[in-house]
Design an enzyme around this catalytic site. Sequence first.
Site, short mmCIF file in Angstrom:
data_model
loop_
_atom_site.label_atom_id
_atom_site.label_comp_id
_atom_site.label_asym_id
_atom_site.label_seq_id
_atom_site.Cartn_x
_atom_site.Cartn_y
_atom_site.Cartn_z
N ARG A 109 0.82 -1.22 0.00
CA ARG A 109 0.00 0.00 0.00
C ARG A 109 0.84 1.26 0.00
NH1 ARG A 109 -5.31 0.34 1.92
NH2 ARG A 109 -6.26 -1.68 1.74
N TYR A 222 -0.76 -13.58 -0.62
CA TYR A 222 -0.11 -13.35 -1.91
C TYR A 222 1.24 -12.65 -1.70
CZ TYR A 222 -2.67 -8.88 -1.32
OH TYR A 222 -3.21 -7.70 -0.83
N ASP A 303 -14.49 5.62 -0.01
CA ASP A 303 -15.09 5.05 1.20
C ASP A 303 -16.03 6.02 1.91
OD1 ASP A 303 -13.76 2.69 0.80
OD2 ASP A 303 -12.66 2.69 2.69
P1 FAD Z 1 -9.15 6.54 2.99
O1 FAD Z 1 -8.03 5.70 2.52
O2 FAD Z 1 -9.77 6.22 4.30
O3 FAD Z 1 -8.61 8.04 3.00
C1 FAD Z 1 -9.28 9.08 3.66
C2 FAD Z 1 -8.29 10.20 3.93
O4 FAD Z 1 -9.03 11.32 4.45
C3 FAD Z 1 -7.24 9.84 4.98
O5 FAD Z 1 -5.95 10.12 4.47
C4 FAD Z 1 -7.59 10.71 6.19
O6 FAD Z 1 -6.44 11.14 6.90
C5 FAD Z 1 -8.30 11.88 5.52
N1 FAD Z 1 -9.27 12.56 6.40
C6 FAD Z 1 -10.23 11.99 7.17
N2 FAD Z 1 -10.94 12.94 7.83
C7 FAD Z 1 -10.41 14.13 7.45
C8 FAD Z 1 -10.71 15.48 7.80
N3 FAD Z 1 -11.69 15.78 8.64
N4 FAD Z 1 -9.97 16.48 7.24
C9 FAD Z 1 -8.95 16.18 6.37
N5 FAD Z 1 -8.63 14.91 6.02
C10 FAD Z 1 -9.35 13.90 6.55
N6 FAD Z 1 -9.29 -2.26 -1.89
C11 FAD Z 1 -8.82 -2.72 -3.08
O7 FAD Z 1 -9.11 -2.12 -4.13
N7 FAD Z 1 -8.04 -3.85 -3.12
C12 FAD Z 1 -7.70 -4.56 -1.99
O8 FAD Z 1 -6.98 -5.56 -2.05
C13 FAD Z 1 -8.18 -4.08 -0.73
N8 FAD Z 1 -7.88 -4.74 0.41
C14 FAD Z 1 -8.34 -4.27 1.61
C15 FAD Z 1 -8.02 -4.96 2.77
C16 FAD Z 1 -8.47 -4.50 4.01
C17 FAD Z 1 -8.15 -5.27 5.25
C18 FAD Z 1 -9.26 -3.31 4.07
C19 FAD Z 1 -9.77 -2.79 5.40
C20 FAD Z 1 -9.59 -2.61 2.91
C21 FAD Z 1 -9.14 -3.08 1.67
N9 FAD Z 1 -9.43 -2.41 0.49
C22 FAD Z 1 -8.99 -2.88 -0.72
C23 FAD Z 1 -10.26 -1.18 0.52
C24 FAD Z 1 -9.41 0.08 0.38
O9 FAD Z 1 -8.32 0.06 1.28
C25 FAD Z 1 -10.27 1.32 0.66
O10 FAD Z 1 -11.49 1.21 -0.02
C26 FAD Z 1 -9.56 2.56 0.17
O11 FAD Z 1 -8.29 2.68 0.76
C27 FAD Z 1 -10.41 3.82 0.49
O12 FAD Z 1 -9.73 4.95 0.04
P2 FAD Z 1 -10.33 6.40 0.35
O13 FAD Z 1 -9.34 7.35 -0.26
O14 FAD Z 1 -11.75 6.50 -0.08
O15 FAD Z 1 -10.35 6.56 1.94
#
Ligand code: FAD
Length: 389
Positions: A109, A222, A303
């Site tokens: 990651r 993996y 997310d």
């Molecule tokens: P996040 O990664 O949660 O990023 C949100 C960001 O917003 C963070 O950096 C945080 O600091 C910031 N933030 C939060 N609140 C505030 C605020 N108030 N002000 C400013 N900044 C803020 N997906 C795949 O595609 N393949 C996989 O193999 C996979 N494996 C996974 C395995 C596990 C165990 C898990 C739990 C998830 C997995 N996922 C996988 C899902 C994937 O990790 C998430 O869906 C993805 O990382 C979400 O990205 P995001 O940018 O939407 O949110």
Amino acid sequence: MPQTKRSMDVLIVGAGLGGLATGLALQTDGHRVTIIDAAPEFGEAGAGIRIPPNSSRLLIRWGVDMENMKKSVSNRYHFIRWQDGNTIVKLPFNNIVETHGAPYYLVHRADLHQGLLTAAQKAGVTILAKKRVVKYDFDAPSATTDSGETFKADLVIGADGIKSICRPLLTGHPDVPRDTGDVAYRILIPQEKLLADPELANLISDPCTTSWCGPDAHIVGYPIRDGEMYNIVVCAKSYNETTDEVWVVKGDNSELCKRFANWEPRVQKLCALTGDFMKWRLCDLPDLDRWVHPSGKAVLLGDACHPMLPYLAQGAAQSFEDAAAIRQCLAMDLDLHASLQRYENVRKPRVSLVQAKTREHQYILHVEDGSEQKTRDEKMQHNGTENPV
Ligand code: FAD
């Protein structure tokens, strides 16, 4: 390629995988993007992530340097096994580029996050850490941080993850993440440890992915970083070790060995090789009625909008698809509100389907031994998995 008809100031809150991908996609399409994040420094959890072709194709298109990223490429088989090690189904991944148009990558990651960060910065995106947003104005689009700094833009995008504060403010629904009852253990084992055991060596030297399924748990393993490490994700019924306040707790080797003591010898050996690791509470949120604020100047993605359980490796992948769709819709000859509405209309059915499949897989992958398990196995042998790449 979409043709950009407008060039806007875009503010993205959240520099996770979804926010960075969207910033990169929009900046390369002529918009001026600023991304702000609450974290003191940028990074991702120490664990692997699968990048199926629906997402690798986008990363390649946007110029993320996948070529030079240390990675493994899943180009052999995905094995789905029972807990006793026998194979339920062996899915060929050797023709994935021919069938899906892009490779299936297995990466760390931190490497993926860094690759996106570098590409976004190179494209000209402004990315700022230590900016925790506490307030939004969606009519005169802006976000204000806890230090009182206000960032204004033509469009605000909430990409602040499953604990989003943007989501309830934008939708008017005070959703609270629901505990699914499962936790995910994220474990990395260095290659030397596997290579030292002839029974484990080919797990790391052969770029196959393996899922072992048993009652209440499944394990996905993996290689990543060109076989330097073996990544293990255990999704298992929780022992109530997390709370609403504390989602991530430490796990240890003895607990793991005990839990999987009756599984096949290789699983037991992998458990024994494990050091300390972290366990994540797996939460979900209800589907939203709308993703766009009535002002037509703010929208959600990733997310924050549609959290995805990890059972089909699609959470980050779907946020990359969001990024591609927003880029395409903003380039259409529509006003901003209509463009965002179009994004929502295009994405909602696809995301709902993938979410429903991931929720189903919590049950499918953890079913008790017996008649339902036999039916599941027959279906898997007939159809493969439902992975919607
Ligand atoms: P996040 O990664 O949660 O990023 C949100 C960001 O917003 C963070 O950096 C945080 O600091 C910031 N933030 C939060 N609140 C505030 C605020 N108030 N002000 C400013 N900044 C803020 N997906 C795949 O595609 N393949 C996989 O193999 C996979 N494996 C996974 C395995 C596990 C165990 C898990 C739990 C998830 C997995 N996922 C996988 C899902 C994937 O990790 C998430 O869906 C993805 O990382 C979400 O990205 P995001 O940018 O939407 O949110």
